[in-house]
Write a protein that holds these residues in place. Sequence first.
Motif, PDB file in Angstrom:
ATOM      1  N   GLU A 110      13.685  22.132  -4.722  1.00  0.00           N
ATOM      2  CA  GLU A 110      12.404  22.211  -4.020  1.00  0.00           C
ATOM      3  C   GLU A 110      11.245  21.900  -4.959  1.00  0.00           C
ATOM      4  O   GLU A 110      10.309  21.174  -4.589  1.00  0.00           O
ATOM      5  CB  GLU A 110      12.214  23.595  -3.403  1.00  0.00           C
ATOM      6  CG  GLU A 110      10.903  23.708  -2.641  1.00  0.00           C
ATOM      7  CD  GLU A 110      10.749  25.035  -1.926  1.00  0.00           C
ATOM      8  OE1 GLU A 110       9.593  25.457  -1.723  1.00  0.00           O
ATOM      9  OE2 GLU A 110      11.772  25.649  -1.574  1.00  0.00           O
ATOM     10  N   LEU A 111      11.289  22.422  -6.163  1.00  0.00           N
ATOM     11  CA  LEU A 111      10.217  22.172  -7.115  1.00  0.00           C
ATOM     12  C   LEU A 111      10.141  20.688  -7.471  1.00  0.00           C
ATOM     13  O   LEU A 111       9.043  20.114  -7.552  1.00  0.00           O
ATOM     14  CB  LEU A 111      10.430  23.024  -8.367  1.00  0.00           C
ATOM     15  CG  LEU A 111       9.309  23.086  -9.398  1.00  0.00           C
ATOM     16  CD1 LEU A 111       7.950  23.350  -8.756  1.00  0.00           C
ATOM     17  CD2 LEU A 111       9.629  24.140 -10.455  1.00  0.00           C
ATOM     18  N   ASP A 112      11.278  20.050  -7.638  1.00  0.00           N
ATOM     19  CA  ASP A 112      11.282  18.606  -7.911  1.00  0.00           C
ATOM     20  C   ASP A 112      10.714  17.816  -6.728  1.00  0.00           C
ATOM     21  O   ASP A 112       9.989  16.828  -6.914  1.00  0.00           O
ATOM     22  CB  ASP A 112      12.697  18.134  -8.231  1.00  0.00           C
ATOM     23  CG  ASP A 112      13.132  18.476  -9.646  1.00  0.00           C
ATOM     24  OD1 ASP A 112      12.256  18.762 -10.492  1.00  0.00           O
ATOM     25  OD2 ASP A 112      14.349  18.449  -9.914  1.00  0.00           O
ATOM     26  N   LYS A 133      17.554  20.092 -20.020  1.00  0.00           N
ATOM     27  CA  LYS A 133      18.276  19.403 -18.947  1.00  0.00           C
ATOM     28  C   LYS A 133      17.463  19.292 -17.670  1.00  0.00           C
ATOM     29  O   LYS A 133      17.539  18.285 -16.968  1.00  0.00           O
ATOM     30  CB  LYS A 133      19.597  20.119 -18.668  1.00  0.00           C
ATOM     31  CG  LYS A 133      20.452  19.435 -17.609  1.00  0.00           C
ATOM     32  CD  LYS A 133      21.804  20.125 -17.439  1.00  0.00           C
ATOM     33  CE  LYS A 133      22.645  19.431 -16.376  1.00  0.00           C
ATOM     34  NZ  LYS A 133      23.975  20.091 -16.206  1.00  0.00           N
ATOM     35  N   TYR A 134      16.671  20.326 -17.370  1.00  0.00           N
ATOM     36  CA  TYR A 134      16.000  20.382 -16.069  1.00  0.00           C
ATOM     37  C   TYR A 134      14.483  20.238 -16.154  1.00  0.00           C
ATOM     38  O   TYR A 134      13.810  20.236 -15.126  1.00  0.00           O
ATOM     39  CB  TYR A 134      16.347  21.694 -15.367  1.00  0.00           C
ATOM     40  CG  TYR A 134      17.810  21.817 -15.034  1.00  0.00           C
ATOM     41  CD1 TYR A 134      18.367  21.151 -13.938  1.00  0.00           C
ATOM     42  CD2 TYR A 134      18.659  22.600 -15.829  1.00  0.00           C
ATOM     43  CE1 TYR A 134      19.725  21.264 -13.640  1.00  0.00           C
ATOM     44  CE2 TYR A 134      20.016  22.716 -15.534  1.00  0.00           C
ATOM     45  CZ  TYR A 134      20.539  22.045 -14.445  1.00  0.00           C
ATOM     46  OH  TYR A 134      21.874  22.155 -14.144  1.00  0.00           O
ATOM     47  N   GLY A 135      13.930  20.141 -17.358  1.00  0.00           N
ATOM     48  CA  GLY A 135      12.514  19.850 -17.497  1.00  0.00           C
ATOM     49  C   GLY A 135      11.577  21.039 -17.411  1.00  0.00           C
ATOM     50  O   GLY A 135      10.380  20.863 -17.147  1.00  0.00           O
ATOM     51  N   TYR A 136      12.096  22.241 -17.680  1.00  0.00           N
ATOM     52  CA  TYR A 136      11.232  23.417 -17.682  1.00  0.00           C
ATOM     53  C   TYR A 136      10.580  23.542 -19.063  1.00  0.00           C
ATOM     54  O   TYR A 136      11.000  24.315 -19.913  1.00  0.00           O
ATOM     55  CB  TYR A 136      12.036  24.674 -17.302  1.00  0.00           C
ATOM     56  CG  TYR A 136      12.369  24.672 -15.826  1.00  0.00           C
ATOM     57  CD1 TYR A 136      11.609  25.413 -14.929  1.00  0.00           C
ATOM     58  CD2 TYR A 136      13.388  23.878 -15.333  1.00  0.00           C
ATOM     59  CE1 TYR A 136      11.878  25.373 -13.568  1.00  0.00           C
ATOM     60  CE2 TYR A 136      13.661  23.832 -13.972  1.00  0.00           C
ATOM     61  CZ  TYR A 136      12.903  24.577 -13.094  1.00  0.00           C
ATOM     62  OH  TYR A 136      13.171  24.523 -11.736  1.00  0.00           O
ATOM     63  N   GLY A 137       9.538  22.741 -19.225  1.00  0.00           N
ATOM     64  CA  GLY A 137       8.906  22.625 -20.534  1.00  0.00           C
ATOM     65  C   GLY A 137       7.999  23.768 -20.899  1.00  0.00           C
ATOM     66  O   GLY A 137       7.608  23.912 -22.054  1.00  0.00           O
ATOM     67  N   LEU A 138       7.634  24.605 -19.915  1.00  0.00           N
ATOM     68  CA  LEU A 138       6.732  25.721 -20.177  1.00  0.00           C
ATOM     69  C   LEU A 138       7.529  27.014 -20.004  1.00  0.00           C
ATOM     70  O   LEU A 138       7.864  27.400 -18.885  1.00  0.00           O
ATOM     71  CB  LEU A 138       5.541  25.676 -19.219  1.00  0.00           C
ATOM     72  CG  LEU A 138       4.313  26.524 -19.581  1.00  0.00           C
ATOM     73  CD1 LEU A 138       3.094  26.025 -18.810  1.00  0.00           C
ATOM     74  CD2 LEU A 138       4.523  27.983 -19.277  1.00  0.00           C
ATOM     75  N   LEU A 139       7.851  27.633 -21.113  1.00  0.00           N
ATOM     76  CA  LEU A 139       8.566  28.902 -21.107  1.00  0.00           C
ATOM     77  C   LEU A 139       7.618  29.977 -21.634  1.00  0.00           C
ATOM     78  O   LEU A 139       7.196  29.926 -22.787  1.00  0.00           O
ATOM     79  CB  LEU A 139       9.826  28.831 -21.967  1.00  0.00           C
ATOM     80  CG  LEU A 139      10.891  27.822 -21.528  1.00  0.00           C
ATOM     81  CD1 LEU A 139      12.072  27.843 -22.492  1.00  0.00           C
ATOM     82  CD2 LEU A 139      11.368  28.103 -20.100  1.00  0.00           C
ATOM     83  N   ILE A 140       7.282  30.918 -20.766  1.00  0.00           N
ATOM     84  CA  ILE A 140       6.353  31.994 -21.108  1.00  0.00           C
ATOM     85  C   ILE A 140       7.156  33.183 -21.612  1.00  0.00           C
ATOM     86  O   ILE A 140       8.145  33.571 -20.995  1.00  0.00           O
ATOM     87  CB  ILE A 140       5.551  32.426 -19.870  1.00  0.00           C
ATOM     88  CG1 ILE A 140       4.817  31.247 -19.232  1.00  0.00           C
ATOM     89  CG2 ILE A 140       4.574  33.539 -20.231  1.00  0.00           C
ATOM     90  CD1 ILE A 140       4.206  31.596 -17.880  1.00  0.00           C
ATOM     91  N   LEU A 141       6.702  33.780 -22.696  1.00  0.00           N
ATOM     92  CA  LEU A 141       7.278  35.043 -23.130  1.00  0.00           C
ATOM     93  C   LEU A 141       6.488  36.182 -22.486  1.00  0.00           C
ATOM     94  O   LEU A 141       5.310  36.375 -22.770  1.00  0.00           O
ATOM     95  CB  LEU A 141       7.245  35.176 -24.650  1.00  0.00           C
ATOM     96  CG  LEU A 141       7.786  36.505 -25.202  1.00  0.00           C
ATOM     97  CD1 LEU A 141       9.218  36.753 -24.759  1.00  0.00           C
ATOM     98  CD2 LEU A 141       7.691  36.543 -26.726  1.00  0.00           C
ATOM     99  N   GLY A 142       7.165  36.912 -21.606  1.00  0.00           N
ATOM    100  CA  GLY A 142       6.598  38.111 -20.997  1.00  0.00           C
ATOM    101  C   GLY A 142       7.606  39.234 -21.163  1.00  0.00           C
ATOM    102  O   GLY A 142       8.542  39.337 -20.369  1.00  0.00           O
ATOM    103  N   GLN A 143       7.443  40.040 -22.199  1.00  0.00           N
ATOM    104  CA  GLN A 143       8.474  41.005 -22.593  1.00  0.00           C
ATOM    105  C   GLN A 143       8.326  42.305 -21.793  1.00  0.00           C
ATOM    106  O   GLN A 143       7.886  43.322 -22.288  1.00  0.00           O
ATOM    107  CB  GLN A 143       8.419  41.258 -24.110  1.00  0.00           C
ATOM    108  CG  GLN A 143       9.642  41.950 -24.684  1.00  0.00           C
ATOM    109  CD  GLN A 143      10.879  41.065 -24.727  1.00  0.00           C
ATOM    110  OE1 GLN A 143      10.870  39.926 -24.260  1.00  0.00           O
ATOM    111  NE2 GLN A 143      11.946  41.583 -25.293  1.00  0.00           N
TER     112      GLN A 143
END
Length: 248
Positions: free
Chosen positions: A62-64, A98-108
Motif C-alpha cells: 500500500e505504501l508503494d 531491500k524495501y527502501g525504508y531509509g528513515l529509521l527513527i530510534l524511539g526507545q
Amino acid sequence: MIANYHTHTRWCRHADGEIEDYIQEALRRGLKALAITDHVPHRGNFDPRRMQWEEFAPFNDELDRMKEKYEGQIHLIKGFECEYYPSALEDYRTFREKYGYGLLILGQHTSKDRSQDNFAPKGERELEQYADEVIEGLETGLFTFLAHPDVALCGYHETDAFAVGQMRRIFAACERLEIPVEINANGFRDGRRYPDRQVWEASRDYRLTYLINSDAHYVPDLCDEAGVGGTEAFARELGITVTEWMDW
C-alpha cells in the motif's frame, strides 16, 4: 511546518487513519514531505499494539502504491519507528536495504531486553539504563534521528539534576554522531512529561540539529495548532532554531 518526519497510521494498531488520509491532509496543509513511520514489525509478534510481522507485506504494498500515486505532489518517505533491540538489527537493515525504508527513527519506548517499559515508574538506575541504551543504539549507525529523547522522564521520580545529566549524555552523543533530535509534538499535545523544559534548555549547550515532528496518531493532529503549533512556540521561547527540511 513544511515536512513531518514522524507519522503513524492505523497499521501501527494504536493509531487511526489510512496512509492516504495522512497524505491528503499533508497536501491540504501545504506540506512538501511526509514520512510514514509506523512502529516496525518484529518476528514473533511479541507486541499486539504494533504492526504484526505478516502485516508488513500488505502495508508495504500500500505504501508503494501511494508513493507512485502521489509522485510529483509530495515527497513521501518510507520509514519505521524502532526500538534498539540488538536481535532485530539485521531485520532493520533488510527493511532499509531491500524495501527502501531509509528513515529509521530510534524511539526507545522499552529497554533493549524488553524488561522495562520506559513510560513506567522509574528511579535513577532505570533512567541511566535508558540513556546507556539510547547511546548504544545511536552508535550502531542505523538510526536517522532520535525521537523524544526525554520520553523516559515519564514515571521518573528522583532529582531533576540527575535526569538532566542523563539527557546531557544523550545530547553529547547526538552531537558527536551528528544525529538530529526531535522535540515531540505528541508529548506536548497530550500534556506528557516531555518535552521537558529543563532538558531542552540544557540541549542548547550542544551543537544539535533540531526537528519538530507531529508524531501524529490521528489525521487532524498532523499539523494541529495544539500540538505542532504549541511545540513550535515552545522552541521559540527557548531560542532553539528548528530545521524544517532534511534531504531524506
